[in-house]
Design a protein around this motif. Structure first.
Motif, PDB file in Angstrom:
ATOM      1  N   PHE A  50      46.416  33.381  11.022  1.00  0.00           N
ATOM      2  CA  PHE A  50      45.002  33.676  11.170  1.00  0.00           C
ATOM      3  C   PHE A  50      44.210  32.413  11.517  1.00  0.00           C
ATOM      4  O   PHE A  50      43.372  32.420  12.417  1.00  0.00           O
ATOM      5  N   PHE A  51      44.487  31.316  10.795  1.00  0.00           N
ATOM      6  CA  PHE A  51      43.786  30.050  11.018  1.00  0.00           C
ATOM      7  C   PHE A  51      44.503  29.133  12.004  1.00  0.00           C
ATOM      8  O   PHE A  51      43.910  28.189  12.514  1.00  0.00           O
ATOM      9  N   GLY A  52      45.795  29.385  12.232  1.00  0.00           N
ATOM     10  CA  GLY A  52      46.550  28.512  13.111  1.00  0.00           C
ATOM     11  C   GLY A  52      46.993  27.225  12.444  1.00  0.00           C
ATOM     12  O   GLY A  52      47.426  26.290  13.103  1.00  0.00           O
ATOM     13  N   VAL A  53      46.862  27.154  11.142  1.00  0.00           N
ATOM     14  CA  VAL A  53      47.273  25.982  10.368  1.00  0.00           C
ATOM     15  C   VAL A  53      48.476  26.414   9.536  1.00  0.00           C
ATOM     16  O   VAL A  53      48.402  27.389   8.793  1.00  0.00           O
ATOM     17  N   THR A  54      49.564  25.691   9.667  1.00  0.00           N
ATOM     18  CA  THR A  54      50.817  26.108   9.039  1.00  0.00           C
ATOM     19  C   THR A  54      50.732  26.118   7.515  1.00  0.00           C
ATOM     20  O   THR A  54      49.943  25.387   6.903  1.00  0.00           O
ATOM     21  N   GLN A  58      48.901  24.032   4.391  1.00  0.00           N
ATOM     22  CA  GLN A  58      48.040  24.721   3.433  1.00  0.00           C
ATOM     23  C   GLN A  58      48.492  24.545   1.986  1.00  0.00           C
ATOM     24  O   GLN A  58      47.648  24.451   1.084  1.00  0.00           O
ATOM     25  N   TYR A  59      49.791  24.524   1.747  1.00  0.00           N
ATOM     26  CA  TYR A  59      50.271  24.366   0.370  1.00  0.00           C
ATOM     27  C   TYR A  59      49.800  23.053  -0.261  1.00  0.00           C
ATOM     28  O   TYR A  59      49.211  23.077  -1.343  1.00  0.00           O
ATOM     29  N   PRO A  60      50.031  21.901   0.369  1.00  0.00           N
ATOM     30  CA  PRO A  60      49.549  20.670  -0.267  1.00  0.00           C
ATOM     31  C   PRO A  60      48.023  20.600  -0.344  1.00  0.00           C
ATOM     32  O   PRO A  60      47.476  20.070  -1.312  1.00  0.00           O
ATOM     33  N   VAL A  61      47.333  21.145   0.659  1.00  0.00           N
ATOM     34  CA  VAL A  61      45.874  21.170   0.607  1.00  0.00           C
ATOM     35  C   VAL A  61      45.428  22.047  -0.564  1.00  0.00           C
ATOM     36  O   VAL A  61      44.512  21.689  -1.311  1.00  0.00           O
ATOM     37  N   GLY A  62      46.085  23.188  -0.752  1.00  0.00           N
ATOM     38  CA  GLY A  62      45.757  24.073  -1.866  1.00  0.00           C
ATOM     39  C   GLY A  62      45.962  23.397  -3.212  1.00  0.00           C
ATOM     40  O   GLY A  62      45.118  23.514  -4.108  1.00  0.00           O
ATOM     41  N   VAL A  63      47.065  22.682  -3.369  1.00  0.00           N
ATOM     42  CA  VAL A  63      47.332  21.956  -4.616  1.00  0.00           C
ATOM     43  C   VAL A  63      46.259  20.893  -4.831  1.00  0.00           C
ATOM     44  O   VAL A  63      45.703  20.757  -5.931  1.00  0.00           O
ATOM     45  N   PHE A  64      45.963  20.137  -3.766  1.00  0.00           N
ATOM     46  CA  PHE A  64      44.925  19.111  -3.866  1.00  0.00           C
ATOM     47  C   PHE A  64      43.595  19.726  -4.295  1.00  0.00           C
ATOM     48  O   PHE A  64      42.924  19.213  -5.210  1.00  0.00           O
ATOM     49  N   LEU A  65      43.193  20.808  -3.637  1.00  0.00           N
ATOM     50  CA  LEU A  65      41.901  21.428  -3.951  1.00  0.00           C
ATOM     51  C   LEU A  65      41.860  21.942  -5.388  1.00  0.00           C
ATOM     52  O   LEU A  65      40.837  21.811  -6.067  1.00  0.00           O
ATOM     53  N   GLY A 107      41.781  18.267  17.224  1.00  0.00           N
ATOM     54  CA  GLY A 107      42.703  19.384  17.414  1.00  0.00           C
ATOM     55  C   GLY A 107      44.079  19.119  16.842  1.00  0.00           C
ATOM     56  O   GLY A 107      45.039  19.814  17.181  1.00  0.00           O
ATOM     57  N   VAL A 108      44.195  18.149  15.951  1.00  0.00           N
ATOM     58  CA  VAL A 108      45.483  17.717  15.427  1.00  0.00           C
ATOM     59  C   VAL A 108      46.273  18.846  14.759  1.00  0.00           C
ATOM     60  O   VAL A 108      47.497  18.868  14.843  1.00  0.00           O
ATOM     61  N   LEU A 109      45.584  19.794  14.128  1.00  0.00           N
ATOM     62  CA  LEU A 109      46.296  20.895  13.482  1.00  0.00           C
ATOM     63  C   LEU A 109      46.383  22.134  14.361  1.00  0.00           C
ATOM     64  O   LEU A 109      46.944  23.145  13.948  1.00  0.00           O
ATOM     65  N   SER A 110      45.817  22.067  15.546  1.00  0.00           N
ATOM     66  CA  SER A 110      45.812  23.189  16.496  1.00  0.00           C
ATOM     67  C   SER A 110      45.326  24.498  15.870  1.00  0.00           C
ATOM     68  O   SER A 110      45.991  25.526  15.971  1.00  0.00           O
ATOM     69  N   PRO A 111      44.145  24.460  15.242  1.00  0.00           N
ATOM     70  CA  PRO A 111      43.651  25.695  14.646  1.00  0.00           C
ATOM     71  C   PRO A 111      43.238  26.710  15.715  1.00  0.00           C
ATOM     72  O   PRO A 111      42.893  26.337  16.835  1.00  0.00           O
ATOM     73  N   THR A 112      43.288  27.967  15.339  1.00  0.00           N
ATOM     74  CA  THR A 112      42.781  29.023  16.216  1.00  0.00           C
ATOM     75  C   THR A 112      41.253  28.910  16.236  1.00  0.00           C
ATOM     76  O   THR A 112      40.664  28.104  15.511  1.00  0.00           O
ATOM     77  N   GLY A 113      40.620  29.748  17.042  1.00  0.00           N
ATOM     78  CA  GLY A 113      39.162  29.773  17.045  1.00  0.00           C
ATOM     79  C   GLY A 113      38.605  30.096  15.675  1.00  0.00           C
ATOM     80  O   GLY A 113      37.647  29.473  15.205  1.00  0.00           O
ATOM     81  N   VAL A 114      39.211  31.070  15.011  1.00  0.00           N
ATOM     82  CA  VAL A 114      38.800  31.434  13.653  1.00  0.00           C
ATOM     83  C   VAL A 114      39.042  30.263  12.701  1.00  0.00           C
ATOM     84  O   VAL A 114      38.211  29.963  11.853  1.00  0.00           O
ATOM     85  N   GLY A 115      40.179  29.592  12.869  1.00  0.00           N
ATOM     86  CA  GLY A 115      40.489  28.439  12.035  1.00  0.00           C
ATOM     87  C   GLY A 115      39.489  27.309  12.234  1.00  0.00           C
ATOM     88  O   GLY A 115      39.071  26.661  11.267  1.00  0.00           O
ATOM     89  N   THR A 116      39.090  27.100  13.470  1.00  0.00           N
ATOM     90  CA  THR A 116      38.097  26.066  13.763  1.00  0.00           C
ATOM     91  C   THR A 116      36.764  26.391  13.099  1.00  0.00           C
ATOM     92  O   THR A 116      36.141  25.536  12.474  1.00  0.00           O
ATOM     93  N   VAL A 117      36.342  27.641  13.231  1.00  0.00           N
ATOM     94  CA  VAL A 117      35.090  28.066  12.589  1.00  0.00           C
ATOM     95  C   VAL A 117      35.198  27.901  11.074  1.00  0.00           C
ATOM     96  O   VAL A 117      34.264  27.415  10.429  1.00  0.00           O
ATOM     97  N   TRP A 118      36.332  28.286  10.503  1.00  0.00           N
ATOM     98  CA  TRP A 118      36.539  28.154   9.064  1.00  0.00           C
ATOM     99  C   TRP A 118      36.432  26.700   8.623  1.00  0.00           C
ATOM    100  O   TRP A 118      35.776  26.385   7.630  1.00  0.00           O
ATOM    101  N   ILE A 119      37.076  25.797   9.359  1.00  0.00           N
ATOM    102  CA  ILE A 119      37.050  24.371   8.997  1.00  0.00           C
ATOM    103  C   ILE A 119      35.619  23.839   9.050  1.00  0.00           C
ATOM    104  O   ILE A 119      35.177  23.109   8.157  1.00  0.00           O
ATOM    105  N   VAL A 120      34.874  24.227  10.082  1.00  0.00           N
ATOM    106  CA  VAL A 120      33.488  23.772  10.200  1.00  0.00           C
ATOM    107  C   VAL A 120      32.637  24.353   9.065  1.00  0.00           C
ATOM    108  O   VAL A 120      31.852  23.629   8.431  1.00  0.00           O
TER     109      VAL A 120
END
Length: 140
Positions: A50-54, A58-65, A107-120
């Motif tokens: 959905f986000f285009g981010v593997t 996401q797992y390490p980011v989730g743990v960090f958050l 674009g380092v993580l190559s997110p989808t359009g939805v992923g880009t909007v989510w990150i912003v």
């Protein structure tokens, strides 16, 4: 805080004093960040396409958050808000905003359009927390 007077009367003083706004901003940040971390951990395999981010990101980011949210909550629930701790949270949140925008622009993580909007949107939310926390810091 409970105060007992000479005549035996008991009054209750607000324990938050001038730190109520900072405390609220920290707790709000902790809850939203913690929920976000849980979502990344629980839904990584769904969100990766959905986000285009593997999921491997996401797992390490989730743990960090999740861990970060516990630290923010600890600062926000102390009897007295530590100015240095609050400042560190503000700086960390601003760093998250900058790094999020770098990820989007590069674009380092190559997110989808939805992923880009989510990150912003996520970076704007975190920037909002930093702004609220800064106001809270100034009120201490």
């Amino acid at each position: 805080m409970t105060l007992t007077h000479d005549d035996g009367a008991t009054t209750y003083a607000r324990a938050t004093g001038s730190d109520g706004f900072a405390r609220l901003a920290l707790k709000l940040d902790a809850v939203v960040t913690g929920l976000n971390g849980i979502a990344y951990l629980a839904l990584a395999t769904v969100l990766d396409s959905f986000f285009g981010v593997t999921a491997a990101v996401q797992y390490p980011v989730g743990v960090f958050l999740l861990l970060y949210s516990l630290g923010v909550l600890a600062i926000g629930t102390r009897r007295e808000i530590n100015r240095t701790g609050l400042t560190a949270v503000i700086v960390a949140n601003l760093l998250w905003v900058v790094l999020s925008l770098v990820v989007v622009i590069s674009g380092v993580l190559s997110p989808t359009g939805v992923g880009t909007v989510w990150i912003v949107l996520q970076s704007l939310t975190v920037g909002g927390f930093a702004a609220l926390q800064y106001v809270g810091l100034k009120r201490l």
